[in-house]
Design a protein around this motif. Structure first.
Motif, PDB file in Angstrom:
ATOM      1  N   VAL A 109      24.480  15.281  86.167  1.00  0.00           N
ATOM      2  CA  VAL A 109      24.278  14.058  85.126  1.00  0.00           C
ATOM      3  C   VAL A 109      23.944  13.100  85.921  1.00  0.00           C
ATOM      4  O   VAL A 109      24.218  12.913  87.183  1.00  0.00           O
ATOM      5  N   ARG A 124      23.463  11.799  77.043  1.00  0.00           N
ATOM      6  CA  ARG A 124      24.531  12.907  76.588  1.00  0.00           C
ATOM      7  C   ARG A 124      25.800  12.487  76.028  1.00  0.00           C
ATOM      8  O   ARG A 124      26.467  12.733  75.146  1.00  0.00           O
ATOM      9  N   ASP A 141      20.653  12.517  81.085  1.00  0.00           N
ATOM     10  CA  ASP A 141      19.985  13.583  81.815  1.00  0.00           C
ATOM     11  C   ASP A 141      19.636  13.189  83.080  1.00  0.00           C
ATOM     12  O   ASP A 141      19.378  11.886  83.371  1.00  0.00           O
ATOM     13  N   ASP A 190      15.985  12.317  70.955  1.00  0.00           N
ATOM     14  CA  ASP A 190      15.811  13.559  71.437  1.00  0.00           C
ATOM     15  C   ASP A 190      14.290  13.435  71.695  1.00  0.00           C
ATOM     16  O   ASP A 190      13.587  13.960  70.790  1.00  0.00           O
ATOM     17  N   VAL A 195      14.649   9.829  78.283  1.00  0.00           N
ATOM     18  CA  VAL A 195      15.905  10.376  79.023  1.00  0.00           C
ATOM     19  C   VAL A 195      16.996  10.219  77.869  1.00  0.00           C
ATOM     20  O   VAL A 195      17.330   9.132  77.807  1.00  0.00           O
ATOM     21  N   SER A 196      17.482  11.227  77.698  1.00  0.00           N
ATOM     22  CA  SER A 196      18.262  11.721  76.712  1.00  0.00           C
ATOM     23  C   SER A 196      19.695  10.970  77.129  1.00  0.00           C
ATOM     24  O   SER A 196      20.337  11.170  78.404  1.00  0.00           O
ATOM     25  N   THR A 217      13.664   5.299  80.379  1.00  0.00           N
ATOM     26  CA  THR A 217      15.233   5.258  80.295  1.00  0.00           C
ATOM     27  C   THR A 217      15.748   3.995  79.786  1.00  0.00           C
ATOM     28  O   THR A 217      14.912   3.023  79.820  1.00  0.00           O
TER      29      THR A 217
END
Length: 413
Positions: free
Chosen positions: A33, A71, A85, A63, A68-69, A155
């Motif tokens: 990650v 988490r 991610d 999502d 850029v997810s 991001t």
């Protein structure tokens, strides 16, 4: 040196540093990650920590293939971190620094990807507020797109909002990067989705030209240009694409396209851009021009771009432009030399390749030639008018004979 982030993650290696914190290559329960560890002064701010937790649901809910997810969000002692991610690639700024400018097809494909990501975020009620090349990642392991472009992912969603609070920023600081700030943010209005569109259009202009439309000089001068000056056209791109850029750089937020519309319209332009090389435009220079030549044309009439003075434009359509530059930013009032942004005191204009640089010897010589040419032409005109008038007056003299008139012509040298 590895360090634990919360109970589930380990940060192993620094990937990069930014104004808000440090990005680490990390490991979590599901594999590699990226961990953005915010600065310690931010982590010690209890108000920010509370807002950080409040934003958790919105940030974790994004999502999309071009986002850029996030988490996880970690709040642990002095650690405040976003777990994201891991994208195997580089950021758009690094590519731009290496190539200076991109071919139009690749530039438009990248910006279309980012617009699609913004559309998903805006639909979820999330505004990015800091769209810039540093926050666009290129997935080098993804399939190549138009113009050989790699998939682009946006991001750092929510970071600008998280660190922006009235107590921290007061009235002397604006959150964001000056080159990409929409006029309404500078004027102190609440940031809506349209600010991301303005910033993304600025990124597209930069990818095509190699420089931002209103950048250069003191930040106060940059902010003023966003509010008061119009963008200078770029030569060599289709008119439809230029009009898209102009619309998305409109001073009035309501005049800009929505993210979904921008993405779709940009993809429609891709067939027209296939095989087109990067634009051949020189970056603006910071060298000073002579005061009386500050807005003088710097290229011959046949050149594609000439320096031109920009007119002030109002923030609200139909309103009169505000000529008082002290009111155009919510920063401290800059000094006159800071507001000038250099000797020319205007936004930077592209210069066609081969055109003389303002203030250079070629530029001054060209100006002198023009002045000499105009002076000679004026002298010839005056002489011609004088001779014609003298003959006309002599011809009307009742006492003159035809022979006298004939002999009154000036002798040949």
């Amino acid at each position: 040196m590895a360090r634990k982030i919360g109970s589930r993650y380990t940060a192993n290696q620094i990937l990069g540093r930014g104004s808000a914190g440090t990005v680490w290559l990390g490991e979590g329960p599901e594999g590699p990650v990226a961990i953005k560890l915010l600065r310690e002064d931010l982590a010690s701010d209890q108000e920010l920590v509370g807002r950080f937790v409040q934003e958790r649901t919105a940030l974790l809910g994004l999502d999309h293939p071009h986002v850029v997810s996030v988490r996880d969000l970690v709040v642990d002692g002095n650690d405040l971190a976003l777990v994201m991610d891991l994208v195997r690639g580089t950021d758009l700024r690094t590519r731009l620094d290496r190539e200076r400018r991109l071919a139009p097809e690749a530039a438009v494909a990248i910006v279309a990807d980012v617009a699609d990501g913004l559309a998903a975020a805006h639909a979820a009620g999330v505004v990015h507020r800091d769209v810039k090349p540093e926050n666009v990642l290129l997935d080098m392991q993804g399939p190549l797109g138009p113009g050989g472009s790699h998939p682009a992912l946006l991001t750092d969603f929510g970071v600008a909002k998280l660190i922006d609070s009235p107590r921290r920023t007061r009235a002397t600081k604006i959150i964001g990067t000056p080159d990409y700030l929409a006029p309404e943010i500078i004027e102190g209005l609440p940031p809506r989705a349209a600010v991301d569109i303005y910033a993304l259009a600025t990124v597209l202009y930069e990818l095509l030209a190699g420089f931002t439309p209103f950048g250069g000089g003191h930040p106060g001068a940059v902010l003023r240009r966003h509010v008061t000056e119009t963008v200078v056209p770029l030569p060599g791109i289709p008119e439809e694409l230029w009009q898209l850029i102009v619309q998305c750089l409109a001073k009035a937020p309501a005049s800009r396209l929505r993210a979904s519309e921008l993405g779709a319209r940009l993809r429609e332009q891709l067939p027209l851009l296939a095989g087109m090389p990067p634009l051949d435009v020189d970056s603006p220079d910071s060298e000073a021009a002579e005061p009386d030549e500050a807005y003088e044309e710097t290229a011959e009439p046949s050149a594609p771009v000439a320096r031109q003075r920009r007119g002030a434009v109002p923030l609200v359509p139909g309103a009169a432009p505000d000529s008082n530059r002290d009111t155009h930013t919510s920063m401290r009032v800059p000094a006159p030399d800071e507001l000038a942004g250099g000797a020319r005191g205007t936004a930077r204009a592209p210069r066609a390749t081969g055109a003389p640089r303002p203030g250079s010897a070629r530029h001054r010589a060209s100006a002198r030639r023009r002045r000499i040419t105009l002076g000679v032409a004026g002298a010839v005109l005056v002489a011609a008018i004088g001779v014609g008038t003298w003959i006309a007056v002599s011809g009307d003299d009742a006492d003159a004979t035809p022979q006298d008139t004939k002999n009154s012509a000036p002798a040949s040298p």
